[in-house]
Design an enzyme around this catalytic site. Structure first.
Site, PDB file in Angstrom:
ATOM      1  N   LEU A 106       0.810  -1.227   0.000  1.00 21.42           N
ATOM      2  CA  LEU A 106       0.000   0.000   0.000  1.00 21.42           C
ATOM      3  C   LEU A 106       0.843   1.276   0.000  1.00 21.42           C
ATOM      4  O   LEU A 106       1.979   1.289   0.451  1.00 21.42           O
ATOM      5  CB  LEU A 106      -0.948  -0.025   1.199  1.00 21.42           C
ATOM      6  CG  LEU A 106      -2.018  -1.123   1.113  1.00 21.42           C
ATOM      7  CD1 LEU A 106      -2.739  -1.289   2.446  1.00 21.42           C
ATOM      8  CD2 LEU A 106      -3.020  -0.831   0.008  1.00 21.42           C
ATOM      9  N   LEU A 137     -12.675   1.841   7.560  1.00 23.03           N
ATOM     10  CA  LEU A 137     -12.020   0.674   8.162  1.00 23.03           C
ATOM     11  C   LEU A 137     -10.761   0.287   7.392  1.00 23.03           C
ATOM     12  O   LEU A 137     -10.702   0.446   6.170  1.00 23.03           O
ATOM     13  CB  LEU A 137     -12.977  -0.518   8.184  1.00 23.03           C
ATOM     14  CG  LEU A 137     -14.232  -0.337   9.044  1.00 23.03           C
ATOM     15  CD1 LEU A 137     -15.204  -1.492   8.810  1.00 23.03           C
ATOM     16  CD2 LEU A 137     -13.869  -0.239  10.525  1.00 23.03           C
ATOM     17  N   GLU A 171      12.863   9.515  -1.987  1.00 21.37           N
ATOM     18  CA  GLU A 171      13.325   8.397  -2.813  1.00 21.37           C
ATOM     19  C   GLU A 171      12.215   7.412  -3.155  1.00 21.37           C
ATOM     20  O   GLU A 171      12.204   6.824  -4.242  1.00 21.37           O
ATOM     21  CB  GLU A 171      14.483   7.665  -2.122  1.00 21.37           C
ATOM     22  CG  GLU A 171      15.790   8.458  -2.063  1.00 21.37           C
ATOM     23  CD  GLU A 171      15.799   9.556  -1.007  1.00 21.37           C
ATOM     24  OE1 GLU A 171      14.908   9.557  -0.126  1.00 21.37           O
ATOM     25  OE2 GLU A 171      16.696  10.432  -1.063  1.00 21.37           O
ATOM     26  N   ASP A 197      32.826  10.773   4.788  1.00 17.49           N
ATOM     27  CA  ASP A 197      31.436  11.077   5.164  1.00 17.49           C
ATOM     28  C   ASP A 197      30.859  10.132   6.217  1.00 17.49           C
ATOM     29  O   ASP A 197      29.868  10.461   6.877  1.00 17.49           O
ATOM     30  CB  ASP A 197      30.539  11.081   3.928  1.00 17.49           C
ATOM     31  CG  ASP A 197      30.499  12.455   3.266  1.00 17.49           C
ATOM     32  OD1 ASP A 197      30.896  13.431   3.937  1.00 17.49           O
ATOM     33  OD2 ASP A 197      30.103  12.529   2.105  1.00 17.49           O
TER      34      ASP A 197
HETATM   35  C1  LIG Z   1       2.473  -1.410   2.999  1.00 13.19           C
HETATM   36  C2  LIG Z   1       1.397  -2.347   3.446  1.00 13.19           C
HETATM   37  N1  LIG Z   1       1.167  -2.507   4.761  1.00 13.19           N
HETATM   38  C3  LIG Z   1       0.217  -3.358   5.187  1.00 13.19           C
HETATM   39  C4  LIG Z   1      -0.527  -4.069   4.286  1.00 13.19           C
HETATM   40  C5  LIG Z   1      -1.591  -5.056   4.761  1.00 13.19           C
HETATM   41  N2  LIG Z   1      -2.944  -4.542   4.450  1.00 13.19           N
HETATM   42  C6  LIG Z   1      -3.634  -4.958   3.398  1.00 13.19           C
HETATM   43  S1  LIG Z   1      -5.083  -4.184   3.217  1.00 13.19           S
HETATM   44  C7  LIG Z   1      -4.834  -3.269   4.610  1.00 13.19           C
HETATM   45  C8  LIG Z   1      -5.857  -2.270   5.052  1.00 13.19           C
HETATM   46  C9  LIG Z   1      -6.087  -1.255   4.009  1.00 13.19           C
HETATM   47  O1  LIG Z   1      -7.052  -0.341   4.393  1.00 13.19           O
HETATM   48  P1  LIG Z   1      -7.616   0.703   3.358  1.00 13.19           P
HETATM   49  O2  LIG Z   1      -6.495   1.357   2.636  1.00 13.19           O
HETATM   50  O3  LIG Z   1      -8.531   1.600   4.090  1.00 13.19           O
HETATM   51  O4  LIG Z   1      -8.381  -0.203   2.292  1.00 13.19           O
HETATM   52  P2  LIG Z   1      -9.821  -0.852   2.409  1.00 13.19           P
HETATM   53  O5  LIG Z   1      -9.602  -2.327   2.347  1.00 13.19           O
HETATM   54  O6  LIG Z   1     -10.445  -0.452   3.716  1.00 13.19           O
HETATM   55  O7  LIG Z   1     -10.567  -0.322   1.267  1.00 13.19           O
HETATM   56  C10 LIG Z   1      -3.615  -3.595   5.194  1.00 13.19           C
HETATM   57  C11 LIG Z   1      -3.088  -2.998   6.429  1.00 13.19           C
HETATM   58  C12 LIG Z   1      -0.237  -3.890   2.919  1.00 13.19           C
HETATM   59  N3  LIG Z   1      -0.885  -4.566   1.962  1.00 13.19           N
HETATM   60  N4  LIG Z   1       0.689  -3.009   2.528  1.00 13.19           N
END
Ligand SMILES: Cc1ncc(C[n+]2csc(CCOP(=O)(O)OP(=O)(O)O)c2C)c(N)n1
Length: 609
Positions: A117, A178, A356, A413
């Site tokens: 994500l 959520l 980055e 450095d």
């Molecule tokens: C960088 C990262 N951290 C954790 C996860 C695990 N993860 C998958 S979905 C999710 C929740 C996402 O919530 P949201 O962005 O609100 O999406 P929704 O399913 O609620 O639409 C998490 C923590 C992931 N896929 N990527």
């Protein structure tokens, strides 16, 4: 049929498909899909223009599903658009299907792998920049979850989008309150998202994300804005099914057969509509014809030159024969020498400042739209973007990364600036070429090889000036190596790359005086390693000293050990301790990778029975 009715029906079809697909697959995120069904219906069946016969049509608008776990809904949209069959949806997550659990470009319409994500907005910025560069009047749409907006990379991208004036970029935030294990940071405080995006220089519009007229109106307003737009859409996770709606604990859970039936009863029969009729074809646009050469005029070097300097020069020469080359920098261009390219081709140069992760995401986006991005920073700072780099690999991205200032040889450095883990970062990525030149001419050869190569490639450059070892115009193919010294009587092979090649050559001269001939091999292609190195080592009695300016794990030594698979005696010289500031030669000495250490190691391994 009136547009609102039609889009409502299509949204419901997408929702029903998603529930069915995930139950069939036995895993997936149906509630995540459900909250964005209306948003996707409006995007794919009214707003976006795309040629269903060609995912790479320059005339297409682009879409990035940053919340990649909503993949089933994306596949359902492509099925409804007539791009894939509806039957194929039932193959979700099967090993034989391109409809994976999270999007990857194995499915040709996916421009970047998502699912880690917080990365999709940077990819969107890259796509939008590529459109601007190519004078393409199309738009980029990125759907994000509210949970993922806690990722810093989202805000790096937001920053850049506003600065670059990307009025062709629209982020759609699916605010369903959520996340995975609980509520999101701001729950239903939509003002918080609006405030943040506005503070970053965006236009922001709040809507009800299940209300078709509101969605369409926001998308229309976005097109009229001179800024990038964030549509902050209030939605309900699990929308349409009473026992799922806004309920914690259902994230990432498919329904069992019984629950699916209950859900389908509530959702009603699959609405009758031929969604294909609502797909909007783009007006045909002419793709810019870019020169895409990879053979460039080589520069002439007569004295010691840093490989980072040679990289900058090579890139300028490459830029002359290849208009698709773009350069992206994170405020170190005067150190990596990408500044030469910036001076020569300002329009193809992008300053993304000290961010980055965003820099790599932008590279993925620009590459996905047909450009050839070269990204350079200190190798140490590429570690910051490890996840984006990994996802670039999973996106089969044709992006080139350059890490300068590697190893303890950077000198004063100190350790925070020394790339000592970078080989371990890049080597495991499938299909990633890793090249480590030792002089100016090998740098030019490596730049040419990585340009010709279709895929992710990493070039490791050094800070200090190094003597010229090779001839102008010499080729350095990926998967090759060079034997710099050899005789019939070699007792040991020394395998090195980059800075340590020069140490190995010094050791060679000293050992010659002691009547100990050694074979010196430049393993400039660290990944893939040249299989012929094995034969060369065998000819030197299957005794080898491998020496690298990198931590012990994951670099050249490990690569060689797996190539040799126990066939030879190996002595591995690498950095074992946390280094410190000092002069380069002092540091090579202190951390055991100097000519003197190579000499000792050679003598030691000769004695070994
Ligand atoms: C960088 C990262 N951290 C954790 C996860 C695990 N993860 C998958 S979905 C999710 C929740 C996402 O919530 P949201 O962005 O609100 O999406 P929704 O399913 O609620 O639409 C998490 C923590 C992931 N896929 N990527």
């Amino acid at each position: 049929m009136d547009k609102k009715k039609a889009l409502e029906k299509i949204a419901q079809r997408l929702r029903i498909h998603s529930f069915k697909m995930t139950t069939k697959a036995g895993s997936g995120h149906p509630t995540t899909c459900s909250s964005m069904a209306e948003l996707a219906a409006c995007l794919f069946f009214d707003e976006m223009r795309y040629n269903i016969h060609d995912p790479f049509d320059w005339s297409n608008d682009e879409f990035v599903l940053s919340k990649g776990h909503a993949a089933p809904l994306l596949w359902a949209a492509y099925a409804e658009a007539g791009i894939i069959s509806q039957k194929s949806l039932m193959n979700l997550r099967k090993i034989t299907s391109t409809l994976e659990g999270h999007p990857t470009p194995r499915m040709k319409w996916v421009k970047a792998a998502t699912g880690s994500l917080g990365q999709g907005l940077s990819v969107g910025v890259g796509l939008a920049l590529a459109m601007k560069l190519g004078k393409c009047p199309r738009r980029v749409y990125v759907v994000l979850g509210d949970g993922e907006c806690a990722e810093g990379a989202v805000w790096e991208a937001a920053n850049q989008a506003a600065l670059a004036g990307l009025d062709n970029l629209c982020a759609i935030l699916d605010i369903n309150r959520l996340g995975q294990s609980g509520v999101t940071m701001h729950e239903y405080d939509l003002d918080a998202y609006e405030r943040k995006f506005k503070a970053f220089g965006w236009n922001a519009i709040q809507i009800d994300g299940h209300n078709i007229p509101q969605i369409l109106s926001a998308l229309k307003k976005a097109k009229q804005s001179k800024k990038p737009t964030a549509i902050v859409a209030k939605t309900i996770k699990g929308k349409g099914v009473s026992f799922l709606e806004d309920r914690n604990g259902w994230h990432g859970k498919p329904l069992n057969r019984e629950d699916l039936q209950r859900a389908l009863d509530e959702l009603g029969p699959m609405p009758e509509i031929d969604a294909k009729k609502y797909v909007r074809k783009p007006n045909k646009l002419k793709k810019p014809q870019l020169k895409r050469g990879f053979r460039f005029a080589k520069n002439t070097y007569s004295k010691e030159t840093a490989t980072r300097r040679a990289y900058g020069n090579a890139l300028v020469s490459l830029g002359k024969v290849n208009d698709s080359v773009v350069c992206i920098d994170g405020d170190v261009k005067n150190s990596t020498y990408a500044d030469s390219f910036f001076a020569a081709y300002p329009k193809r140069s992008f300053d993304v400042f000290i961010a980055e992760q965003n820099m790599v995401g932008i590279g993925i986006g620009m590459a996905a739209r047909g450009y050839l991005p070269f990204l350079a920073t200190f190798a140490a700072f590429l570690c910051r973007a490890h996840d984006q780099i990994r996802m670039a690999g999973y996106s089969f991205s044709n992006m080139k990364l350059v890490g300068s200032h590697v190893g303890v040889s950077i000198g004063a450095d100190g350790p925070s600036q020394m790339g000592l883990e970078d080989l371990a970062l890049f080597r495991p990525i499938p299909g990633c070429a890793v090249l480590y030149p030792s002089d100016a001419y090998s740098t030019e050869g490596c730049v040419e090889a990585m340009t010709k190569y279709r895929g992710l490639a990493y070039l490791r450059t050094s800070r200090p000036a190094t003597p010229i070892l090779y001839k102008k115009g010499e080729a350095f193919p990926i998967g090759g190596s060079k034997v710099l010294k050899k005789s019939q009587k070699d007792k040991v092979a020394v395998v090195a790359a980059g800075i340590t090649i020069h140490e190995a050559l010094k050791a060679y001269e000293d050992l010659k005086k002691d009547n100990i001939p050694i074979r010196v091999i430049d393993a400039y292609s660290v990944q893939p390693l040249d299989l012929k190195i094995r034969t060369e080592i065998a000819k030197a009695g299957n005794k080898v000293v491998v020496v690298e300016d990198h931590f012990r794990s994951g670099g050249l030594g490990d690569a060689l050990a797996s190539l040799l698979a126990g066939e030879a005696d190996i002595l591995h010289l690498a950095v074992d301790e946390l280094p410190r500031s000092g002069e380069p030669h002092e540091l090579l000495e202190k951390y055991g990778i100097s000519a003197e250490h190579i000499k000792q190691a050679v003598k030691q391994i000769i004695k070994k029975k």
